[in-house]
Design an enzyme around this catalytic site. Structure first.
Site, PDB file in Angstrom:
ATOM      1  N   SER A 167      43.229 -12.927  -2.622  1.00 33.03           N
ATOM      2  CA  SER A 167      42.051 -12.983  -3.477  1.00 33.03           C
ATOM      3  C   SER A 167      40.816 -12.516  -2.695  1.00 33.03           C
ATOM      4  O   SER A 167      40.802 -11.404  -2.186  1.00 33.03           O
ATOM      5  CB  SER A 167      41.874 -14.400  -4.040  1.00 33.03           C
ATOM      6  OG  SER A 167      40.877 -14.433  -5.037  1.00 33.03           O
ATOM      7  N   GLU A 178      47.290 -10.359 -13.856  1.00 35.27           N
ATOM      8  CA  GLU A 178      45.946 -10.369 -13.288  1.00 35.27           C
ATOM      9  C   GLU A 178      45.010  -9.386 -13.992  1.00 35.27           C
ATOM     10  O   GLU A 178      43.795  -9.430 -13.794  1.00 35.27           O
ATOM     11  CB  GLU A 178      45.995 -10.048 -11.789  1.00 35.27           C
ATOM     12  CG  GLU A 178      46.731 -11.105 -10.986  1.00 35.27           C
ATOM     13  CD  GLU A 178      46.476 -10.971  -9.505  1.00 35.27           C
ATOM     14  OE1 GLU A 178      45.354 -11.268  -9.063  1.00 35.27           O
ATOM     15  OE2 GLU A 178      47.409 -10.559  -8.783  1.00 35.27           O
ATOM     16  N   HIS A 202      47.213 -14.706 -10.926  1.00 29.17           N
ATOM     17  CA  HIS A 202      46.438 -14.657  -9.684  1.00 29.17           C
ATOM     18  C   HIS A 202      46.820 -15.776  -8.721  1.00 29.17           C
ATOM     19  O   HIS A 202      46.792 -15.584  -7.506  1.00 29.17           O
ATOM     20  CB  HIS A 202      44.948 -14.735 -10.016  1.00 29.17           C
ATOM     21  CG  HIS A 202      44.057 -14.457  -8.850  1.00 29.17           C
ATOM     22  ND1 HIS A 202      43.980 -13.219  -8.247  1.00 29.17           N
ATOM     23  CD2 HIS A 202      43.186 -15.263  -8.175  1.00 29.17           C
ATOM     24  CE1 HIS A 202      43.108 -13.266  -7.249  1.00 29.17           C
ATOM     25  NE2 HIS A 202      42.614 -14.489  -7.180  1.00 29.17           N
TER      26      HIS A 202
END
Length: 290
Positions: free
Chosen positions: A159, A214, A269
């Site tokens: 991330s 995502e 995610h």
């Protein structure tokens, strides 16, 4: 190899009482200590590999957001590195860099450490200062204590720390030899991809990954009251498309055989990290590093 490090790192630190008569769970052959710079303290967790030390020392994997991922990465790596001949994953020292706030993430410190100063609204220390901490404080401390090979170092992030991993690759490619960025938040810096042609140096391998959901709405989110906002935000951030394009352009520049991109079906995610880390470990600690 233990040196002055404290062994028996706790898997988690919970604010809730679980009974004083029960010992905390710990990961064998791990160590933890605080390391401070300019009044800021990081929680450094280390996993030591088994077996004989290679002539030049073990590869070392630096893991960002270690408060959230250290146990996952250590146990995955140990399972795979028991049979390097079968899995392609070599034994390595794992160094986790955490903020030590008691939770999985510290949003404020992540913003300060992983985002360059010019892209921050507060213009605090920024990614430049954090990388300097790794290069001038953490790496020398690790090298003075453990038998590691400075020529075989990898950086792993997810991330926002995945974005920092690729920022380091582009801006300071000589800092590490291998990089793994899972779900990198490339939407934070539109100019980073354009600077790939400026990369110089010998990079061994780069692994970039993202999850299918995502960039689109996952089926289980379709009934959420704010599903339209979620879908719009994911479309705007282009997590999968950006990661794929970055990998393709990087492969064109440093050689396609050194770069691998994977999109993992049915992952979002959060979930993609646990699925992707085994592929990342093969890429950054495989036989080409031994």
């Amino acid at each position: 190899m233990a040196g002055h490090w404290k062994t028996g790192a706790s898997v988690t630190e919970s604010p809730h009482s679980i009974g004083s008569d029960w010992p905390l769970a710990s990961i064998p052959d791990t160590q933890v200590r605080p390391l401070s710079v300019d009044g800021t303290t990081y929680r450094i967790s280390i996993a030591l590999p088994g077996g004989p030390t290679p002539a030049g020392g073990f590869p070392v994997l630096y893991l960002l957001d270690a408060d959230a991922g250290f146990a996952t990465v250590v146990e995955t790596h140990r399972r795979l590195s028991r049979r390097p001949d079968a899995t392609g994953v070599a034994p390595a020292v794992i160094v986790g860099i955490g903020h030590g706030g008691g939770g999985l993430y510290d949003p404020g410190r992540r913003e300060r450490d992983y985002v360059p100063r010019a892209l921050q609204s507060s213009h605090t220390d920024g990614a430049e200062a954090f990388l300097n901490f790794i290069e001038t404080r953490l790496k020398p401390d690790i090298g003075a204590t453990l038998a590691v090979d400075p020529r075989r170092q990898a950086l792993i992030g997810h991330s926002l720390s995945g974005y920092f991993t690729l920022w380091t690759l582009v801006r300071h490619p000589g800092a590490f030899q291998s990089y793994a960025a899972i779900s990198p938040s490339l939407w934070r810096d539109e100019g980073l991809m354009a600077d790939i042609p400026a990369i110089r140096g010998d990079i061994s391998s780069v692994f970039i990954a993202a999850g299918e959901w995502e960039e689109a709405l996952a089926p289980w989110q379709a009934e959420h009251a704010n599903s339209a906002d979620i879908a719009r935000r994911r479309a705007e951030r282009r997590m999968v498309s950006n990661a794929r394009t970055f990998a393709a352009r990087l492969g064109d520049h440093i050689g396609a055989g050194r770069v691998r991109f994977e999109m993992f079906p049915d992952q979002d995610h959060a979930s993609v990290f646990g699925v992707a880390i085994n592929r990342a470990l093969r890429m950054v600690s495989g036989p080409h590093l031994t």
